[in-house]
Design a protein around this motif. Sequence first.
Motif, short mmCIF file in Angstrom:
data_model
loop_
_atom_site.label_atom_id
_atom_site.label_comp_id
_atom_site.label_asym_id
_atom_site.label_seq_id
_atom_site.Cartn_x
_atom_site.Cartn_y
_atom_site.Cartn_z
N ALA A 295 -43.42 13.87 -12.48
CA ALA A 295 -44.40 12.89 -12.94
C ALA A 295 -43.76 11.51 -13.12
O ALA A 295 -44.35 10.48 -12.75
CB ALA A 295 -45.03 13.36 -14.25
N LEU A 296 -42.55 11.47 -13.68
CA LEU A 296 -41.90 10.18 -13.90
C LEU A 296 -41.48 9.53 -12.59
O LEU A 296 -41.53 8.31 -12.44
CB LEU A 296 -40.67 10.38 -14.81
CG LEU A 296 -40.97 10.74 -16.27
CD1 LEU A 296 -39.68 11.00 -17.03
CD2 LEU A 296 -41.77 9.64 -16.96
N VAL A 297 -41.05 10.33 -11.63
CA VAL A 297 -40.65 9.78 -10.34
C VAL A 297 -41.86 9.17 -9.63
O VAL A 297 -41.76 8.15 -8.94
CB VAL A 297 -40.00 10.88 -9.48
CG1 VAL A 297 -39.86 10.43 -8.03
CG2 VAL A 297 -38.64 11.24 -10.05
N ALA A 298 -43.05 9.80 -9.80
CA ALA A 298 -44.25 9.30 -9.14
C ALA A 298 -44.85 8.10 -9.84
O ALA A 298 -45.69 7.40 -9.25
CB ALA A 298 -45.29 10.42 -9.05
N ALA A 299 -44.45 7.85 -11.11
CA ALA A 299 -45.02 6.72 -11.85
C ALA A 299 -44.63 5.39 -11.21
O ALA A 299 -43.51 5.23 -10.71
CB ALA A 299 -44.55 6.77 -13.30
N ARG A 300 -45.55 4.45 -11.25
CA ARG A 300 -45.29 3.15 -10.64
C ARG A 300 -44.75 2.12 -11.64
O ARG A 300 -43.85 1.36 -11.33
CB ARG A 300 -46.57 2.61 -9.99
CG ARG A 300 -47.02 3.42 -8.78
CD ARG A 300 -48.15 2.72 -8.06
NE ARG A 300 -49.35 2.65 -8.91
CZ ARG A 300 -50.30 3.57 -8.94
NH1 ARG A 300 -50.18 4.66 -8.17
NH2 ARG A 300 -51.36 3.43 -9.71
N SER A 301 -45.32 2.12 -12.87
CA SER A 301 -44.89 1.09 -13.81
C SER A 301 -44.78 1.57 -15.25
O SER A 301 -43.99 1.03 -16.02
CB SER A 301 -45.84 -0.12 -13.77
OG SER A 301 -47.16 0.29 -14.12
N GLN A 302 -45.54 2.58 -15.64
CA GLN A 302 -45.52 3.00 -17.04
C GLN A 302 -45.85 4.49 -17.16
O GLN A 302 -46.44 5.08 -16.26
CB GLN A 302 -46.52 2.17 -17.86
CG GLN A 302 -47.95 2.28 -17.38
CD GLN A 302 -48.88 1.40 -18.19
OE1 GLN A 302 -48.47 0.78 -19.18
NE2 GLN A 302 -50.14 1.32 -17.77
N ALA A 303 -45.44 5.03 -18.31
CA ALA A 303 -45.68 6.44 -18.59
C ALA A 303 -45.62 6.68 -20.08
O ALA A 303 -44.94 5.95 -20.81
CB ALA A 303 -44.66 7.32 -17.85
N ARG A 304 -46.36 7.66 -20.51
CA ARG A 304 -46.30 8.11 -21.90
C ARG A 304 -45.91 9.59 -21.90
O ARG A 304 -46.60 10.41 -21.28
CB ARG A 304 -47.65 7.91 -22.60
CG ARG A 304 -47.94 6.45 -22.95
CD ARG A 304 -49.18 6.33 -23.80
NE ARG A 304 -50.37 6.76 -23.06
CZ ARG A 304 -51.58 6.90 -23.62
NH1 ARG A 304 -51.74 6.66 -24.90
NH2 ARG A 304 -52.61 7.28 -22.88
N VAL A 305 -44.83 9.88 -22.59
CA VAL A 305 -44.29 11.25 -22.63
C VAL A 305 -44.36 11.75 -24.06
O VAL A 305 -44.04 11.01 -25.00
CB VAL A 305 -42.84 11.28 -22.11
CG1 VAL A 305 -42.28 12.70 -22.18
CG2 VAL A 305 -42.77 10.74 -20.68
N SER A 306 -44.74 13.01 -24.22
CA SER A 306 -44.81 13.59 -25.56
C SER A 306 -44.24 15.00 -25.55
O SER A 306 -44.40 15.74 -24.57
CB SER A 306 -46.26 13.62 -26.06
OG SER A 306 -47.07 14.43 -25.21
N VAL A 307 -43.57 15.32 -26.63
CA VAL A 307 -43.06 16.68 -26.85
C VAL A 307 -43.68 17.18 -28.14
O VAL A 307 -43.46 16.62 -29.22
CB VAL A 307 -41.52 16.70 -26.95
CG1 VAL A 307 -41.03 18.12 -27.23
CG2 VAL A 307 -40.89 16.15 -25.69
#
Length: 356
Positions: A295-307
């Motif tokens: 998912a992070l590799v496919a992101a273009r500019s931003q991401a929100r990650v949660s654990v």
Amino acid sequence: MDETADRVLGGCRIAILGITVVIQLGLSLPRVAGAESRAAFTALGVVLVIASWWVLRGRPVPWPTGVIGTVVALTASAVASWAVPPGELFGEQHWVFGLVGWHLLVLLLDRPVAAVAALGAQLVLDVVRLVTAAPADRAEISGVVIGGLSVITFQLATLALVRVVYRRAGEAAAASAERDRLLHRRALAEQREADQRSRFAGQLGTTLPLLAGLADRTLDPRDEAVRRRCALAATQLRRLFAENDDVPDPLVHEVSACVDLAERRGLTVALAVSGEPAPVPTEVRRELTGPLMAALVAARSQARVSVLRAGDEIRVAAITDGEPEPPVNGSGSVDVEWHTLGERSWMEAKWRSRPN
């Protein structure tokens, strides 16, 4: 350690019980004469029978039973000693002399202080009987005292020897357990090292063709697909390095490694962690972070990650402005869901430590 030492002590109890039975039946019984002596002999036999109920089962005589048995044995000793004529004191008719000490060891072997006190009380009874008997010459008194001290000393030495054997057995068991722990830790370390080498070899096996393609220019670094492959390989290696770190929360540490590499590529990543750290097997952590890397590799500019960690369930989720092609699915015990929301992609990897 305690189990081994207890088995050794149980064998010592049975051995002393056998010695006492042989002395009472083989050496003392033929010399019993008179009603009082027979009553004392019977009382001592009853004490042995009751004590053998626990001794033969490998258990110590309970403290209340031991106290009552000690009182009965000392009383029987006094009765049998005072029934012996003064002229035969500590002679052939004094069958109880030395015998009672073995009964006391059977009853109090697990309580050395009480055993020493009881043997001392038995010696006092013998001395009192000697003093209250008819006057005797010094040679006879000396012989009696030396004989009594010899018997008591031998019984005390037996008690001390049993305690030493018990302690040594415990120390030997502890040393053996420690050696087994060291061997087990060594085997685990070797297995972990072999597993690490295998993982690195597998990762390099997928990375080397990519590097070779870039080197011989069969792959174009300007191609978006090639750039994604490079980013994914770099993230996988970074996560693999993080997996080998000694940290209190390995899962969050590995997720943070993936996020860190994504930020270095220019992404804006927000990481949220909730719940208390929980143990997660290494294989499960790989399955939880695998979809996250995609998912992070496919992101273009931003991401929100949660654990999220709640009870026996652990979730790793990501919302990005890109869609991985193809999405990484779960395998085994980890369930992975992918959804596309307009220009955004949502991924969640879920694992339960206690499957329903």
